[in-house]
Design an enzyme around this catalytic site. Structure first.
Site, PDB file in Angstrom:
ATOM      1  N   THR A   1    -106.053 -27.230 -42.494  1.00 45.45           N
ATOM      2  CA  THR A   1    -104.656 -27.063 -42.066  1.00 45.45           C
ATOM      3  C   THR A   1    -103.780 -28.230 -42.475  1.00 45.45           C
ATOM      4  OG1 THR A   1    -103.245 -27.011 -40.079  1.00 45.45           O
ATOM      5  CG2 THR A   1    -105.374 -28.033 -39.820  1.00 45.45           C
TER       6      THR A   1
ATOM      7  N   TYR B   1    -106.101 -30.528 -32.416  1.00 44.76           N
ATOM      8  CA  TYR B   1    -106.359 -29.445 -33.376  1.00 44.76           C
ATOM      9  C   TYR B   1    -106.514 -30.014 -34.790  1.00 44.76           C
ATOM     10  CZ  TYR B   1    -105.372 -25.578 -36.534  1.00 44.76           C
ATOM     11  OH  TYR B   1    -105.423 -24.682 -37.569  1.00 44.76           O
TER      12      TYR B   1
HETATM   13  N1  UFG Z   1     -89.781 -22.373 -34.103  1.00 45.84           N
HETATM   14  C1  UFG Z   1     -88.640 -21.999 -33.409  1.00 45.84           C
HETATM   15  N2  UFG Z   1     -88.760 -21.031 -32.477  1.00 45.84           N
HETATM   16  C2  UFG Z   1     -89.926 -20.402 -32.189  1.00 45.84           C
HETATM   17  C3  UFG Z   1     -91.082 -20.783 -32.910  1.00 45.84           C
HETATM   18  C4  UFG Z   1     -90.964 -21.771 -33.855  1.00 45.84           C
HETATM   19  O1  UFG Z   1     -87.559 -22.546 -33.623  1.00 45.84           O
HETATM   20  O2  UFG Z   1     -89.960 -19.527 -31.297  1.00 45.84           O
HETATM   21  C5  UFG Z   1     -89.655 -23.379 -35.176  1.00 45.84           C
HETATM   22  C6  UFG Z   1     -90.504 -24.608 -34.953  1.00 45.84           C
HETATM   23  O3  UFG Z   1     -89.827 -25.569 -34.182  1.00 45.84           O
HETATM   24  C7  UFG Z   1     -90.749 -25.039 -36.400  1.00 45.84           C
HETATM   25  C8  UFG Z   1     -90.824 -23.723 -37.165  1.00 45.84           C
HETATM   26  O4  UFG Z   1     -90.129 -22.789 -36.353  1.00 45.84           O
HETATM   27  O5  UFG Z   1     -89.658 -25.770 -36.885  1.00 45.84           O
HETATM   28  C9  UFG Z   1     -92.241 -23.220 -37.396  1.00 45.84           C
HETATM   29  O6  UFG Z   1     -92.944 -23.221 -36.163  1.00 45.84           O
HETATM   30  P1  UFG Z   1     -94.324 -22.421 -35.979  1.00 45.84           P
HETATM   31  O7  UFG Z   1     -94.674 -22.517 -34.524  1.00 45.84           O
HETATM   32  O8  UFG Z   1     -94.193 -21.078 -36.577  1.00 45.84           O
HETATM   33  O9  UFG Z   1     -95.344 -23.204 -36.862  1.00 45.84           O
HETATM   34  P2  UFG Z   1     -95.687 -24.786 -36.893  1.00 45.84           P
HETATM   35  O10 UFG Z   1     -95.024 -25.329 -38.105  1.00 45.84           O
HETATM   36  O11 UFG Z   1     -95.415 -25.445 -35.604  1.00 45.84           O
HETATM   37  O12 UFG Z   1     -97.258 -24.719 -37.012  1.00 45.84           O
HETATM   38  C10 UFG Z   1     -97.910 -24.674 -38.231  1.00 45.84           C
HETATM   39  C11 UFG Z   1     -99.229 -23.922 -38.091  1.00 45.84           C
HETATM   40  C12 UFG Z   1    -100.171 -24.695 -37.214  1.00 45.84           C
HETATM   41  C13 UFG Z   1    -100.309 -26.080 -37.733  1.00 45.84           C
HETATM   42  C14 UFG Z   1     -98.958 -26.750 -37.838  1.00 45.84           C
HETATM   43  C15 UFG Z   1     -99.046 -28.103 -38.447  1.00 45.84           C
HETATM   44  O13 UFG Z   1     -98.988 -22.643 -37.576  1.00 45.84           O
HETATM   45  O14 UFG Z   1    -101.429 -24.054 -37.196  1.00 45.84           O
HETATM   46  O15 UFG Z   1     -98.129 -25.972 -38.656  1.00 45.84           O
HETATM   47  O16 UFG Z   1     -97.872 -28.813 -38.242  1.00 45.84           O
HETATM   48  F1  UFG Z   1    -101.076 -26.819 -36.919  1.00 45.84           F
END
Ligand code: UFG
Length: 343
Positions: free
Chosen positions: A125, A149
């Protein structure tokens, strides 16, 4: 790759009933590889595995079971997707992550070595980078995870490197950026209830399962103030695994660690606008504070995977990723309705 090489390399997919693992099973099967699945169905779904794929229900840490599968199936490669994937949960319950990801992987790798399995592909990841100082982030960037994680996955990468140096096994560690979308033929998709990932949340809102989507932070140092991510279509990612396996077979002395992303970012607002364009309706947005631990921008440097594998993404258009995610959301609702009607 000629067909013989494939039939001589049966693949065991752990976590093959889960989101990414089930797409890997489809990609392998579509390309003619013999494939079997090991999944404990804690977060996976039996329906995600095609009926003609041998299915074993159990844990990857069950050495006797893994030994039996390898012997029954003649397994020559393991693709290891099984594990726990919820970042905030890893903060609240780190030992679960070190058990299900690190310790379970150690047991699986040990079983693979014991049985003489020569190739191992690991689901890693971008969380291994933590908050990268430089974006796009390359594989050589510092690995300083900011949650258990990420550490649980990085520790497994370390084990693989050490094991591959000591035993006749090579491996590929694939570091995923933001995985989204669904099989274009709608054979699988993201089915987990209570998902928190942006595109999943947004298509749930578009499908009427939620009232609104929260934008977590609109004051980031990004073009429109919202977080930027490198969204990769799950089927393109699945194909990258198949190509990585071919590369491992072609050069047994070489292991690979590669980012899996397209090398371009979209903001939260751009994602939501794309969902609106695809549906022709408007999702309600609410502005919320930043989510703890979120980097402003996380974009992969895809140079290495581009240089190493003949990988030609087919579904990189964001509207396509969203349309497939939406298609799966609709299918999931139909499946759940049918279940309700029958039960
Ligand atoms: N976001 C929102 N609203 C939501 C969900 C997400 O604004 O309801 C934003 C988050 O703040 C972020 C972007 O959308 O800026 C993406 O968020 P996600 O939750 O979809 O994904 P992440 O980037 O947090 O997570 C991903 C992978 C994880 C990994 C991580 C590493 O899904 O498995 O990147 O940083 F660990």
């Amino acid at each position: 790759m000629n067909r013989n090489l494939q039939t001589e390399c049966p693949v065991l997919v752990t976590g093959g009933a889960g989101y990414i693992g089930s797409h890997a099973v489809l990609a392998l099967r579509d390309a003619g590889w013999p494939v079997a699945v090991l999944d404990n169905l804690v977060t996976g779904f039996r329906f995600a595995v095609p009926d003609d794929v041998p299915f074993y229900e159990g844990d990857v840490s069950d050495a006797d079971l893994v030994a039996r599968i390898v012997s029954e199936r003649g397994t020559r490669a393991i693709m290891h997707f099984a594990g726990s994937v919820v970042v905030p949960e890893s903060v609240a319950d780190p030992l679960k992550y070190y058990a299900n990801n690190t310790a379970a992987s150690r047991a699986l790798i040990a079983a693979a070595i014991e049985a003489g399995v020569p190739h191992f592909i690991f689901s890693s990841t971008a969380a291994t980078y933590g908050v990268p100082e430089i974006s796009p982030v390359s594989e050589d960037a510092p690995k300083v995870p900011i949650n258990p994680y990420g550490w649980s996955k990085l520790m497994t990468e370390r084990m693989l490197a050490d094991v591959a140096a000591a035993h006749p096994m090579n491996y590929a560690a694939l570091r995923y950026f933001n995985v989204a979308g669904a099989d274009p033929q709608m054979r699988s998709g993201q089915s987990t209830a209570g998902a928190t990932h942006l595109i999943k949340v947004a298509v749930e809102a578009a499908a009427g399962k939620r009232d609104s989507v929260a934008i977590f932070g609109s004051d980031y140092d990004t073009p429109d103030g919202t977080g930027v991510r490198d969204y990769i279509h799950v089927s393109d990612l699945a194909v990258a695994h198949v190509l990585a396996l071919e590369a491992l077979i072609a050069d047994p002395g070489r292991s690979l660690t590669m980012n899996c992303g397209y090398g371009r970012g979209f903001s939260v607002r751009e994602v939501l606008d794309t969902v609106d364009r695809v549906t022709g309706a408007a999702i309600t947005r609410t502005l919320e504070p930043r989510r703890a631990g979120d980097p402003a921008s996380l974009i992969s440097d895809p140079s290495r995977i581009r240089a190493t594998l003949p990988w030609r993404p087919q579904h990189h258009d964001l509207a396509t990723i969203v349309a497939h995610a939406l298609g799966w959301e609709t299918k999931l609702a139909e499946m759940r309705n049918a279940e309700g009607d029958n039960g």
